[in-house]
Design an enzyme around this catalytic site. Structure first.
Site, PDB file in Angstrom:
ATOM      1  N   TRP A 183       0.854  -1.192   0.000  1.00 18.10           N
ATOM      2  CA  TRP A 183       0.000   0.000   0.000  1.00 18.10           C
ATOM      3  C   TRP A 183       0.892   1.245   0.000  1.00 18.10           C
ATOM      4  CZ3 TRP A 183      -2.097   2.515   4.922  1.00 18.10           C
ATOM      5  CH2 TRP A 183      -3.022   3.513   4.606  1.00 18.10           C
ATOM      6  N   ASP A 196      -1.058  -5.855   9.396  1.00 19.53           N
ATOM      7  CA  ASP A 196      -1.990  -4.773   9.064  1.00 19.53           C
ATOM      8  C   ASP A 196      -3.350  -5.402   8.762  1.00 19.53           C
ATOM      9  OD1 ASP A 196      -3.398  -2.656   8.106  1.00 19.53           O
ATOM     10  OD2 ASP A 196      -1.914  -2.026   6.624  1.00 19.53           O
ATOM     11  N   ALA A 239      -6.744  -4.318   7.881  1.00 23.23           N
ATOM     12  CA  ALA A 239      -7.609  -3.201   7.458  1.00 23.23           C
ATOM     13  C   ALA A 239      -8.883  -3.686   6.776  1.00 23.23           C
ATOM     14  CB  ALA A 239      -6.842  -2.267   6.522  1.00 23.23           C
ATOM     15  N   LYS A 248     -13.193   0.298   6.835  1.00 23.91           N
ATOM     16  CA  LYS A 248     -13.924  -0.367   5.742  1.00 23.91           C
ATOM     17  C   LYS A 248     -15.067  -1.227   6.274  1.00 23.91           C
ATOM     18  CE  LYS A 248     -10.241   1.221   3.964  1.00 23.91           C
ATOM     19  NZ  LYS A 248      -9.660   1.844   2.816  1.00 23.91           N
TER      20      LYS A 248
HETATM   21  C1  LIG Z   1      -3.635  -1.717   3.688  1.00 21.02           C
HETATM   22  C2  LIG Z   1      -4.228  -0.624   4.508  1.00 21.02           C
HETATM   23  N1  LIG Z   1      -3.833  -0.469   5.776  1.00 21.02           N
HETATM   24  C3  LIG Z   1      -4.330   0.483   6.556  1.00 21.02           C
HETATM   25  C4  LIG Z   1      -5.276   1.360   6.111  1.00 21.02           C
HETATM   26  C5  LIG Z   1      -5.717   2.400   7.091  1.00 21.02           C
HETATM   27  O1  LIG Z   1      -6.962   2.879   7.024  1.00 21.02           O
HETATM   28  P1  LIG Z   1      -7.533   3.963   8.044  1.00 21.02           P
HETATM   29  O2  LIG Z   1      -6.422   4.805   8.522  1.00 21.02           O
HETATM   30  O3  LIG Z   1      -8.540   4.699   7.241  1.00 21.02           O
HETATM   31  O4  LIG Z   1      -8.156   3.186   9.154  1.00 21.02           O
HETATM   32  C6  LIG Z   1      -5.722   1.256   4.778  1.00 21.02           C
HETATM   33  C7  LIG Z   1      -6.691   2.209   4.224  1.00 21.02           C
HETATM   34  O5  LIG Z   1      -6.874   2.362   3.057  1.00 21.02           O
HETATM   35  C8  LIG Z   1      -5.187   0.229   3.962  1.00 21.02           C
HETATM   36  O6  LIG Z   1      -5.581   0.058   2.702  1.00 21.02           O
END
Ligand SMILES: Cc1ncc(COP(=O)(O)O)c(C=O)c1O
Length: 396
Positions: free
Chosen positions: A129, A210, A212, A245
């Site tokens: 990411w 991670d 998410a 999400k």
């Molecule tokens: C792989 C991944 N990790 C972490 C996040 C963190 O999301 P947030 O900070 O909106 O909770 C995202 C959001 O797009 C993501 O795609």
């Protein structure tokens, strides 16, 4: 002071949304930013979340501070959701802090690693990411990439990944996507997760997971099988949870960092460091999203309704994957689009060169980031033929 600053280039993902908004074509399609969308292109607030919000607002009598660790009830429930029965077994070794979304959890985790072992290297998947390297690198930790995706086969480069991990020194940090790998959609199988857990344990690596997209790959349980396989075997692990999400709480910035330590004494020290790091960076997390998620998880009827809504979202993404694969196959017979249905979650890489991504945008008004990461949830019955025509023209 500020005249010394040069403007920065747009963020690779947020810049795509801005360009999309400027485009006046009625044909335009946004497959860029990573948010779930329903058939009409909305990013809904799940009904169970709305109801929890209603109950919460009605019952709230104070907005006094909550403290650096945030909502303790949320922290317990969210790690329970991630680890299942293991959460209880590992409770005396786990320190959880509410964070400013999953991003905040990744950053806080990186800061904790930097305090604990400044020379630690964090190994991230190639590709990963777009925000991982900035978030984690900003702590001052060094980053390296491990082989993850075989672009030619559009599948995991599993042997290469395992071989790389097998050579890492003890104490190396391995950033892993629990499920729905962003940007490739390629996840390890259950057997491959076991092999990863084995090498992580054998080499004394520290997994930083991670999480998410829990519930966006297959379901809320299957998606955390890899995380649980790791947590069962290793003495130390970090997990960054995002509620953006699966709870649809994106802008409420809701997440948690759970850190499993080797024993209860280390756990107690970790909790003090988590709190101090939060205090120094932003003092305390926002309350609303965590209070809402805790309500949903703590109320049997709301939890059941929410689980069903998550299941509807994942079913839609799977059917969109199948739909797009079929429409592309009809246009390009002889090409294999099985990868679209094998991959999980919202993202897949189109596998187009950057020049073709620009043509997709400029000639066809279809927007994806420069790496070709497509958000499958941006497809709908209404635009699938248009998208398939545009993509097929470039893949032919
Ligand atoms: C792989 C991944 N990790 C972490 C996040 C963190 O999301 P947030 O900070 O909106 O909770 C995202 C959001 O797009 C993501 O795609």
């Amino acid at each position: 002071m500020f005249e010394t600053l040069d403007p920065l280039p747009p963020d690779p993902i947020l810049g795509v949304s801005a360009a999309f908004r400027r485009d006046t074509s009625p044909l335009k399609v946004d497959l860029g930013v990573g948010v779930y969308r329903d058939e009409s292109g909305n990013t809904p607030v799940p009904a169970a979340v709305r109801e929890a919000e209603r109950l919460l607002i009605g019952a709230q009598t104070s907005k006094s501070y909550v403290g650096p660790a945030g909502n303790v009830d949320f922290n317990e429930r969210i790690i329970d959701l991630a680890l299942g029965p293991l959460a209880q077994a590992l409770a005396d070794r786990t320190a959880t802090i509410q964070t400013v979304g999953g991003c905040g959890a990744l950053r806080l985790g990186a800061e904790l690693l930097k305090v604990s072992r400044p020379e630690a290297v964090v190994h991230v998947s190639d590709p990963t990411w777009a925000n991982h390297e900035p978030l984690i690198g900003s702590s001052g930790l060094r980053l390296q990439r491990y082989p993850y995706f075989d672009a030619a086969r559009r599948d995991l480069a599993f042997e290469a990944m395992l071989e790389y991990c097998g050579r890492l020194p003890a104490g190396a940090v391995l950033l892993l996507h629990a499920c729905c790998h962003n940007p490739t959609g390629a996840d390890p199988t259950a057997e491959q997760w076991q092999a990863i857990a084995e090498v992580v344990e054998r080499r004394g690596l520290v997994p930083f997971v991670d999480l998410a997209y829990q519930g966006f790959g297959d379901d809320l349980e299957t998606d955390v099988a890899g995380l649980r396989a790791l947590a069962q075997r290793v003495p130390e692990l970090l997990v960054a949870v995002s509620c953006s999400k699966n709870f649809g709480l994106y802008r409420e910035r809701t997440g948690a960092l759970a850190v499993i330590s080797s024993d209860a004494t280390a756990r107690a020290a970790v909790a003090t460091h988590q709190a101090r790091l939060a205090r120094r960076m932003y003092s305390m997390p926002p309350d609303h999203g965590a209070a809402v998620a805790a309500r949903v998880l703590g109320n049997a009827a709301l939890r059941q309704a929410w689980q069903e809504e998550v299941a509807t979202m994942v079913a839609r993404m799977k059917s969109l994957r199948a739909l797009l694969a079929a429409r592309l196959a009809a246009r390009l017979p002889g090409h294999d689009f099985g990868w679209l249905t094998r991959q999980r979650g919202m993202f897949s890489l189109l596998g187009l060169a950057e020049a073709d991504i620009a043509r997709l945008r400029d000639q066809h008004h279809v927007y994806v980031p420069p790496d070709g990461r497509m958000n499958v949830a941006g497809i709908s019955d209404a635009n699938v033929d248009y998208v398939a025509d545009a993509v097929a023209a470039l893949l032919a």
